[in-house]
Design a protein around this motif. Structure first.
Motif, PDB file in Angstrom:
ATOM      1  N   SER A   8       0.100   6.579   7.355  1.00 17.92           N
ATOM      2  CA  SER A   8      -1.109   6.027   8.164  1.00 17.92           C
ATOM      3  C   SER A   8      -0.503   5.555   9.486  1.00 17.92           C
ATOM      4  CB  SER A   8      -2.012   4.828   7.380  1.00 17.92           C
ATOM      5  OG  SER A   8      -1.008   3.861   7.151  1.00 17.92           O
ATOM      6  N   GLU A   9      -1.245   5.417  10.416  1.00 18.93           N
ATOM      7  CA  GLU A   9      -0.734   4.628  11.737  1.00 18.93           C
ATOM      8  C   GLU A   9      -0.132   3.208  11.610  1.00 18.93           C
ATOM      9  OE1 GLU A   9      -3.346   4.692  15.060  1.00 18.93           O
ATOM     10  OE2 GLU A   9      -3.692   6.636  15.013  1.00 18.93           O
ATOM     11  N   GLU A  10      -0.917   2.562  10.578  1.00 22.68           N
ATOM     12  CA  GLU A  10      -0.328   1.234  10.245  1.00 22.68           C
ATOM     13  C   GLU A  10       0.964   1.116   9.585  1.00 22.68           C
ATOM     14  OE1 GLU A  10      -3.285  -2.224   8.408  1.00 22.68           O
ATOM     15  OE2 GLU A  10      -3.177  -0.553   7.395  1.00 22.68           O
ATOM     16  N   LEU A  11       0.875   2.128   8.236  1.00 19.11           N
ATOM     17  CA  LEU A  11       2.417   2.461   7.747  1.00 19.11           C
ATOM     18  C   LEU A  11       3.559   2.663   8.677  1.00 19.11           C
ATOM     19  CD1 LEU A  11       3.921   2.404   5.235  1.00 19.11           C
ATOM     20  CD2 LEU A  11       3.553   4.865   5.248  1.00 19.11           C
ATOM     21  N   ILE A  12       3.045   3.609   9.594  1.00 18.17           N
ATOM     22  CA  ILE A  12       4.480   3.821  10.551  1.00 18.17           C
ATOM     23  C   ILE A  12       4.741   2.772  11.646  1.00 18.17           C
ATOM     24  CG2 ILE A  12       5.497   5.458  12.567  1.00 18.17           C
ATOM     25  CD1 ILE A  12       4.981   6.647   9.641  1.00 18.17           C
ATOM     26  N   GLU A  13       3.613   2.222  12.120  1.00 16.69           N
ATOM     27  CA  GLU A  13       3.912   0.830  13.160  1.00 16.69           C
ATOM     28  C   GLU A  13       4.516  -0.234  12.266  1.00 16.69           C
ATOM     29  OE1 GLU A  13       0.044  -0.837  14.211  1.00 16.69           O
ATOM     30  OE2 GLU A  13       0.966  -2.653  14.853  1.00 16.69           O
ATOM     31  N   TYR A  14       4.174  -0.626  11.120  1.00 15.95           N
ATOM     32  CA  TYR A  14       4.806  -1.498  10.263  1.00 15.95           C
ATOM     33  C   TYR A  14       6.261  -1.139   9.960  1.00 15.95           C
ATOM     34  CZ  TYR A  14       1.197  -5.013  11.228  1.00 15.95           C
ATOM     35  OH  TYR A  14       0.291  -5.802  12.058  1.00 15.95           O
ATOM     36  N   ALA A  15       6.311  -0.108   9.337  1.00 17.12           N
ATOM     37  CA  ALA A  15       7.879   0.467   8.893  1.00 17.12           C
ATOM     38  C   ALA A  15       8.874   0.292  10.016  1.00 17.12           C
ATOM     39  CB  ALA A  15       7.754   1.826   8.161  1.00 17.12           C
ATOM     40  N   ASP A  16       8.250   0.713  11.298  1.00 18.82           N
ATOM     41  CA  ASP A  16       9.193   0.470  12.430  1.00 18.82           C
ATOM     42  C   ASP A  16       9.703  -0.652  12.665  1.00 18.82           C
ATOM     43  OD1 ASP A  16       9.366   3.254  13.325  1.00 18.82           O
ATOM     44  OD2 ASP A  16       7.863   3.090  14.746  1.00 18.82           O
ATOM     45  N   LYS A  48      -2.903   2.460   2.625  1.00 18.19           N
ATOM     46  CA  LYS A  48      -3.461   1.061   2.697  1.00 18.19           C
ATOM     47  C   LYS A  48      -2.463  -0.039   2.166  1.00 18.19           C
ATOM     48  CE  LYS A  48      -7.499   1.661   1.001  1.00 18.19           C
ATOM     49  NZ  LYS A  48      -7.708   3.061   0.532  1.00 18.19           N
ATOM     50  N   PRO A  49      -2.469  -1.096   2.818  1.00 13.30           N
ATOM     51  CA  PRO A  49      -1.686  -2.304   1.929  1.00 13.30           C
ATOM     52  C   PRO A  49      -1.883  -2.465   0.619  1.00 13.30           C
ATOM     53  CG  PRO A  49      -2.742  -3.211   4.026  1.00 13.30           C
ATOM     54  CD  PRO A  49      -3.239  -1.823   3.838  1.00 13.30           C
ATOM     55  N   CYS A  50      -1.042  -2.727  -0.255  1.00 14.89           N
ATOM     56  CA  CYS A  50      -1.151  -2.990  -1.712  1.00 14.89           C
ATOM     57  C   CYS A  50      -1.667  -4.534  -1.843  1.00 14.89           C
ATOM     58  CB  CYS A  50      -0.081  -2.844  -2.600  1.00 14.89           C
ATOM     59  SG  CYS A  50       1.257  -3.954  -2.667  1.00 14.89           S
ATOM     60  N   THR A  51      -1.992  -5.120  -2.898  1.00 16.95           N
ATOM     61  CA  THR A  51      -2.299  -6.387  -2.921  1.00 16.95           C
ATOM     62  C   THR A  51      -1.104  -7.257  -3.312  1.00 16.95           C
ATOM     63  OG1 THR A  51      -3.007  -6.232  -5.524  1.00 16.95           O
ATOM     64  CG2 THR A  51      -4.703  -5.686  -3.758  1.00 16.95           C
ATOM     65  N   LEU A 120       2.176  -2.547   2.805  1.00 15.53           N
ATOM     66  CA  LEU A 120       2.175  -1.033   3.432  1.00 15.53           C
ATOM     67  C   LEU A 120       3.323  -0.174   2.779  1.00 15.53           C
ATOM     68  CD1 LEU A 120       1.214  -1.892   6.880  1.00 15.53           C
ATOM     69  CD2 LEU A 120      -0.086  -0.199   5.282  1.00 15.53           C
ATOM     70  N   VAL A 121       4.474  -0.560   2.672  1.00 15.08           N
ATOM     71  CA  VAL A 121       5.468   0.365   2.091  1.00 15.08           C
ATOM     72  C   VAL A 121       5.277   0.098   0.625  1.00 15.08           C
ATOM     73  CG1 VAL A 121       8.109   0.253   1.835  1.00 15.08           C
ATOM     74  CG2 VAL A 121       7.287  -0.091   3.989  1.00 15.08           C
ATOM     75  N   ALA A 122       5.092  -0.977  -0.153  1.00 17.47           N
ATOM     76  CA  ALA A 122       4.982  -0.900  -1.633  1.00 17.47           C
ATOM     77  C   ALA A 122       3.551  -0.247  -1.962  1.00 17.47           C
ATOM     78  CB  ALA A 122       5.022  -2.010  -2.134  1.00 17.47           C
ATOM     79  N   GLY A 123       2.592  -0.338  -1.098  1.00 19.32           N
ATOM     80  CA  GLY A 123       1.510   0.277  -1.066  1.00 19.32           C
ATOM     81  C   GLY A 123       1.433   1.757  -1.060  1.00 19.32           C
TER      82      GLY A 123
END
Ligand code: ZLV
Ligand code: CA
Ligand code: ZN
Length: 390
Positions: A8-16, A48-51, A120-123
């Motif tokens: 997801s765009e979010e995953l890449i944005e935050y993993a970066d 999507k982010p996990c909880t 996000l990464v764990a999700g």
């Protein structure tokens, strides 16, 4: 052959934002896209982010609270070192900081976006595990590969209540636990240069999870664990010396890792690929090219044909990691054209590849003047040891 890719765009944005691998996730993802692999996946897992509750399935509640909010809600006094303050013992009455207690320093500093990053990464790994868990029994019985890929995952050093070695949460342990809701026996294969200590610790006493790590092992080399003589039957540690070559890596896989798999008869496999063993990696320890990773991933996915979760792990030469993981993705997808790929296709980060003349195959960059200290005799000694143990 169903292969699903966590994105997801979010995953890449935050993993970066991960301090040890700034900008890596976007390079890896963009290269995979540029080779046209996106259209070849059976599904894109929209991450999507996990909880918080998901993270607490493996991790300590107070640790997760601190990681996500900067406060564990506990009284600081309860974590002071020593019994009570005594002025005569200089330094002994210093409280241990919460950051130190939870390993949130040195290799694992807090950073902007940390909360979203870990969720996000764990999700992503959990959603990959869910994808494999939800495969129909008829699909599983089919003689085809079944794969889910999260190249931002593979954080193998994180402990139940502490960050360690660039790893903030252990997505692997969470993913294995999730896979175990359907698959009885899970084999974990850790190809990263470092010992998979956090996974070993979590499942050392389970006869349902076998963890096999090949790693660099020497006094002073992080994390310092992973010697050959491990106590548990479900733990296999393959310690290696400096300069490991493709030939030796493949020999270790073909002899030890394949035999351990045969012996265990797993129902699912989790792999931390880890590209920090590549010849040009900043760590300069092993001397591998992409071809050994390509061979091993192809064998695991297309010859074992078990439900397989592929994760990223380390890799500190960002562009070689992107090259390697793009090739591994193509191997998992069984794309035959990959053998003809020679150039980096035009894409957002194309210009960064100028130093190597935009070439993909930089196999010639193995360090030719570097000896492989893993001699034939040493590899034979390792193989004999594990054969007798089985
Ligand atoms: O690839 O560190 O050696 C999976 C993975 O396996 C150490 N850490 C610790 C133990 C004592 N040191 C001190 C901490 C140093 C902090 C900064 C670096 C700074 C610049 C460049 C390299 C390092 C570094 N740190 C290299 N190796 C370490 C290891 C941690 C390795 C983690 C590998 C993670 C993702
Ligand atoms: Ca390893
Ligand atoms: Zn590593």
């Amino acid at each position: 052959m169903p292969v699903a890719y966590a994105y997801s765009e979010e995953l890449i944005e935050y993993a970066d934002k991960l301090p040890s691998n700034k900008g890596r996730a976007s390079r890896v993802n963009a290269l995979i896209e540029s080779f046209g692999l996106m259209d070849k996946f059976d599904g894109i897992i929209r991450v999507k982010p996990c909880t918080q509750a998901d993270l607490e399935k493996y991790h300590d509640k107070n640790f997760i609270k601190f990681l996500l909010t900067g406060d564990d809600g506990l009284d600081a006094e309860s974590e002071t070192e020593g019994e009570e303050s005594d002025e005569s013992y200089e330094g002994k009455d210093e409280p241990v900081s919460k950051e130190a207690l939870y390993g949130l320093h040195y290799d694992c500093p807090p950073f902007d976006g940390l909360e979203k990053y870990v969720k996000l990464v764990a999700g992503a790994t959990l959603q990959c595990a869910d994808y494999l868990v939800s495969l129909l029994d008829t699909d599983i019985a089919q003689n085809t590969s079944k794969v889910a890929i999260n190249w931002t995952g593979g954080r193998h050093h994180a402990k139940r209540a502490a960050c360690s070695g660039f790893c903030y949460v252990n997505d692997i342990n969470l993913g294995i636990q999730r896979l175990r809701t359907k698959f009885d026996k899970v084999l974990y294969v850790d190809l990263d240069l470092h010992h998979g200590d956090g996974v070993e610790t979590a499942f050392a006493y389970s006869d349902k999870v076998k963890s096999v790590s090949v790693h660099r092992y020497e006094r002073g080399f992080f994390p310092g664990t992973g010697g050959m003589n491990t106590t548990s039957r479900s733990v296999v540690n393959i310690p290696t010396k400096y300069g490991l070559s493709d030939k030796s890596f493949i020999q270790i896989f073909d002899t030890i890792i394949v035999a351990e798999k045969e012996d265990f008869q797993p129902d699912a496999v989790v792999v931390t690929t880890g590209c920090d063993g590549l010849a040009r990696d900043e760590l300069r320890e092993w001397n591998l090219s992409f071809s050994s990773f390509e061979y091993i991933i192809d064998q695991i996915v297309n010859s074992w044909k078990l439900p397989t979760l592929l994760l990223g792990g380390g890799g500190y030469h960002t562009l070689d990691t992107a090259r390697c993981l793009a090739i591994c993705t193509a191997a998992a997808l069984n794309v035959p054209d990959r053998k003809q790929w020679v150039e980096i296709p035009m894409h957002d980060y194309f210009n960064e590849y100028v130093k190597d003349n935009y070439s993909l195959r930089v196999e010639s960059h193995v360090r030719h003047n570097t000896p492989d200290e893993n001699s034939e005799e040493y590899l034979k000694k390792l193989a004999d040891y594990f054969e007798h143990r089985r």
